[in-house]
Design an enzyme around this catalytic site. Structure first.
Site, mmCIF file in Angstrom:
data_model
loop_
_atom_site.group_PDB
_atom_site.id
_atom_site.type_symbol
_atom_site.label_atom_id
_atom_site.label_comp_id
_atom_site.label_asym_id
_atom_site.label_seq_id
_atom_site.Cartn_x
_atom_site.Cartn_y
_atom_site.Cartn_z
ATOM 1 N N LYS A 1 9.422 2.242 1.629
ATOM 2 C CA LYS A 1 10.441 2.358 0.569
ATOM 3 C C LYS A 1 11.591 3.268 0.984
ATOM 4 O O LYS A 1 12.733 3.064 0.564
ATOM 5 C CB LYS A 1 9.838 2.842 -0.736
ATOM 6 N N LYS B 1 11.584 4.502 -4.808
ATOM 7 C CA LYS B 1 10.920 3.343 -5.428
ATOM 8 C C LYS B 1 11.668 2.861 -6.668
ATOM 9 O O LYS B 1 11.794 1.653 -6.890
ATOM 10 C CB LYS B 1 9.482 3.714 -5.786
ATOM 11 N N ASP C 1 10.176 10.290 -3.128
ATOM 12 C CA ASP C 1 9.470 9.022 -2.935
ATOM 13 C C ASP C 1 9.613 8.157 -4.192
ATOM 14 O O ASP C 1 9.905 6.952 -4.101
ATOM 15 C CB ASP C 1 7.994 9.319 -2.637
ATOM 16 N N THR D 1 -2.836 5.005 7.967
ATOM 17 C CA THR D 1 -3.567 4.655 6.736
ATOM 18 C C THR D 1 -3.375 3.175 6.380
ATOM 19 O O THR D 1 -4.343 2.430 6.209
ATOM 20 C CB THR D 1 -3.065 5.542 5.567
ATOM 21 N N VAL D 2 -2.139 2.731 6.272
ATOM 22 C CA VAL D 2 -1.867 1.362 5.806
ATOM 23 C C VAL D 2 -2.146 0.340 6.910
ATOM 24 O O VAL D 2 -2.681 -0.748 6.650
ATOM 25 C CB VAL D 2 -0.402 1.236 5.295
HETATM 26 N N1 NDP Z 1 -0.377 5.845 2.622
HETATM 27 C C1 NDP Z 1 -0.157 5.181 1.497
HETATM 28 O O1 NDP Z 1 -0.936 5.220 0.549
HETATM 29 C C2 NDP Z 1 1.081 4.359 1.366
HETATM 30 C C3 NDP Z 1 2.020 4.310 2.352
HETATM 31 N N2 NDP Z 1 3.134 3.531 2.196
HETATM 32 C C4 NDP Z 1 4.106 3.467 3.269
HETATM 33 O O2 NDP Z 1 3.499 2.850 4.397
HETATM 34 C C5 NDP Z 1 4.075 3.360 5.575
HETATM 35 C C6 NDP Z 1 2.980 3.881 6.483
HETATM 36 O O3 NDP Z 1 2.319 4.922 5.823
HETATM 37 P P1 NDP Z 1 0.913 5.503 6.380
HETATM 38 O O4 NDP Z 1 0.074 4.392 6.885
HETATM 39 O O5 NDP Z 1 0.404 6.365 5.293
HETATM 40 O O6 NDP Z 1 1.432 6.399 7.589
HETATM 41 P P2 NDP Z 1 0.572 7.113 8.728
HETATM 42 O O7 NDP Z 1 1.301 8.345 9.068
HETATM 43 O O8 NDP Z 1 -0.851 7.195 8.316
HETATM 44 O O9 NDP Z 1 0.648 6.089 9.963
HETATM 45 C C7 NDP Z 1 1.803 5.871 10.708
HETATM 46 C C8 NDP Z 1 1.461 5.010 11.911
HETATM 47 O O10 NDP Z 1 2.674 4.687 12.585
HETATM 48 C C9 NDP Z 1 2.588 5.118 13.954
HETATM 49 N N3 NDP Z 1 3.915 5.637 14.294
HETATM 50 C C10 NDP Z 1 4.677 6.485 13.562
HETATM 51 N N4 NDP Z 1 5.847 6.710 14.191
HETATM 52 C C11 NDP Z 1 5.806 6.005 15.338
HETATM 53 C C12 NDP Z 1 6.699 5.835 16.433
HETATM 54 N N5 NDP Z 1 7.880 6.448 16.449
HETATM 55 N N6 NDP Z 1 6.330 5.035 17.445
HETATM 56 C C13 NDP Z 1 5.132 4.420 17.439
HETATM 57 N N7 NDP Z 1 4.236 4.531 16.419
HETATM 58 C C14 NDP Z 1 4.580 5.327 15.402
HETATM 59 C C15 NDP Z 1 1.506 6.164 14.035
HETATM 60 O O11 NDP Z 1 0.959 6.116 15.318
HETATM 61 P P3 NDP Z 1 -0.308 7.014 15.762
HETATM 62 O O12 NDP Z 1 -1.465 6.484 14.952
HETATM 63 O O13 NDP Z 1 -0.484 6.759 17.201
HETATM 64 O O14 NDP Z 1 0.044 8.412 15.388
HETATM 65 C C16 NDP Z 1 0.545 5.696 12.930
HETATM 66 O O15 NDP Z 1 -0.354 4.744 13.454
HETATM 67 C C17 NDP Z 1 5.093 4.409 5.142
HETATM 68 O O16 NDP Z 1 6.359 3.803 5.041
HETATM 69 C C18 NDP Z 1 4.605 4.799 3.754
HETATM 70 O O17 NDP Z 1 5.635 5.280 2.939
HETATM 71 C C19 NDP Z 1 3.345 2.766 1.090
HETATM 72 C C20 NDP Z 1 2.437 2.766 0.081
HETATM 73 C C21 NDP Z 1 1.241 3.595 0.125
HETATM 74 N N1 LIG Z 2 2.974 8.872 -1.029
HETATM 75 C C1 LIG Z 2 3.025 7.738 -1.865
HETATM 76 C C2 LIG Z 2 2.285 6.610 -1.210
HETATM 77 C C3 LIG Z 2 2.638 5.335 -1.802
HETATM 78 O O1 LIG Z 2 3.755 4.904 -1.863
HETATM 79 C C4 LIG Z 2 2.372 8.060 -3.214
HETATM 80 O O2 LIG Z 2 1.754 9.100 -3.317
HETATM 81 O O3 LIG Z 2 2.537 7.276 -4.148
#
Ligand code: NDP
Ligand SMILES: N[C@@H](CC=O)C(=O)O
Ligand code: NA
Length: 438
Positions: A102, A202, A198, A12-13
């Protein structure tokens, strides 16, 4: 001059971040100097909503954090490991780090920031709290002249989305959670959202920045929203409140250095500025001297808002690199870090026990419908210095009389002792719910 980014994660991010970096038009001109050099993922075969050059995609994340061409490592894989080790290795290799993680920062911040200070690199984390809302940078910089007293936030988008929909339309908890997951708000394991973990991560980060000391995560009192039922939401509404998952950090009193750091569902008066923060929106209300109250509001989760914060951190670092970070000023051969941007706390904050917390409570009791029940409740509370603001016998439920109580500000320890005595009364069938009131 081009600054090379190694992106760890394309979920997502990560996707939101690529979308901004690939579309620099009408954004800050410095964006044109930032290029995505490599992208680390778990699966090369997954279909993605954006396109990155196939030769930049790799599953070998270690090769990214050790790549001598990369200036900035962006960690958006989430989770504890390998995120922690990869960030530490990136730092060891002299790379600046931007992270949205976080969970890793709240647990390993000491280790990560100490390593970063040693290596003379920055670790920036605006996306880790409040998603797109600027709050980390304001705490570090814009508010640094203040003595801060209180930070109260709605800082989990998923639970705010669930509570808002439960309040507005009723609806099944599991269905609403599934929608939050589809929208990309929830963590990979949504129990971190639902159980308040979570938000605890934070608020630990915000408390450390606000009060100038590290926070031990187990010291953060944490309750989630599983026990918030439609009945409580309806009673709260009748009494003039909405229920929000609040994260609170504040000085316990004027006279001690102890802090309260806690996360729990809370009845918030409808007139309070946090009461109208709905859906995935987050808000953080900060009180300080001399600024008074200041509130930050915006989207706390989702691809675009979170990526906005990630990219602003990338640009902050690119700006420092543009003016020659590390070339002009060095101490012991290490680049001097901007003290308003780097994290350098060493000591741990003392946290006050929950029993000493002074707050209002809401409680709902199911009782046998005998004359004098309300009097007995009042006597038990009175015996422990718990004074009542309102007592309502609301009707019958499952053959029992339902009594709802809101207290004045009381010491939590006294309230809990009174509650134990009340529970033992033969006329009381159940203490159906206990929630704190703001
Ligand atoms: N989603 C949100 O709204 C928010 C998220 N965050 C934080 O941002 C971070 C990412 O979240 P988000 O984008 O939602 O997570 P996702 O689960 O959507 O994405 C994780 C990504 O990391 C890759 N990945 C995970 N583990 C491994 C590994 N061991 N080796 C290689 N690649 C790996 C995955 O690969 P693949 O695509 O191949 O599976 C995927 O592309 C987290 O720390 C979350 O807490 C913070 C604020 C808001
Ligand atoms: N899962 C978290 C994503 C952002 O940090 C939330 O719902 O706020
Ligand atoms: Na933020």
């Amino acid at each position: 001059m081009a600054f090379k980014v190694g992106l760890l994660g394309l979920g997502t991010v990560g996707v939101g971040t690529v979308e901004i970096l690939q579309n620099p038009a009408q954004r800050h001109p410095l964006l044109q100097d930032v290029v995505i050099h490599k992208v680390g993922v778990r699966s090369l075969d997954k279909s993605r909503s954006i396109t990155v050059p196939t030769d930049s995609l790799t599953t070998d994340l270690e090769s990214i954090v050790t790549d001598p061409d990369i200036d900035i490592v962006v960690e958006v894989i989430g989770g504890l490991e390998p995120a922690r080790s990869l960030m530490l290795k990136a730092i060891e290799h002299g790379k600046h780090v931007v992270t949205a993680n976080k969970a890793a920062i709240a647990r390993f911040g000491d280790e990560i920031f100490t390593a970063a200070a040693e290596a003379g690199v920055y670790v920036l984390l605006e996306a880790a709290v409040g998603g797109g809302i600027p709050v980390i940078e304001p705490l570090k910089q814009s508010l640094c002249a203040n003595r801060l007293n209180t930070v109260i936030g709605i800082i989990n988008g998923t639970t705010n989305y669930i509570l808002t929909r439960m309040q507005l339309e009723g609806g099944d908890f599991a269905d609403i959670l599934a929608d939050a997951q589809t929208l990309g708000y929830a963590e990979a394991d949504p129990t971190a959202d639902i159980d308040g973990l979570d938000a605890a991560d934070k608020i630990a980060i915000l408390a450390a920045l606000s009060f100038g000391g590290r926070i031990k995560l187990p010291d953060v009192h944490c309750e989630g929203i599983r026990h918030v039922s439609a009945v409580e939401i309806a009673y709260a509404e009748k009494l003039g409140f909405v229920i929000k998952l609040l994260a609170i950090a504040r000085r316990a009193s004027e006279t001690t250095d102890q802090l309260e750091v806690r996360v729990h569902p809370t009845l918030v008066p409808k007139s309070h500025p946090l009461a109208s923060v709905n859906d995935v929106y987050n808000a953080i209300l900060i009180e300080g001297d001399p600024i008074g109250q200041v509130m930050f509001f915006g989207r706390g989760a989702g691809a675009g808002p979170t990526a906005s914060a990630v990219v602003s951190d990338i640009l902050n670092i690119a700006a420092l690199l543009t003016i020659g970070h590390g070339e002009a000023k060095q101490v012991d051969g290490k680049p001097l870090l901007d003290p308003l941007l780097a994290c350098s706390h060493q000591h741990y904050c003392a946290i006050a026990p929950m029993a000493d917390l002074v707050t209002r409570f809401y409680a709902r009791f199911l009782t046998k419908d005998y004359p004098g029940v309300i009097g007995k409740l009042g006597t038990c509370f009175g015996d422990h210095d718990v004074s009542l603001e309102s007592v309502v016998q609301a009707g019958m439920r499952d053959g029992f009389a339902e009594i709802v109580v809101v207290t004045h500000d009381v010491r939590e320890g006294n309230f809990r002792t009174a509650l134990e005595e009340i529970q033992a009364l033969p006329t009381i069938a159940t203490v159906a719910s206990v929630l704190r009131v703001l």
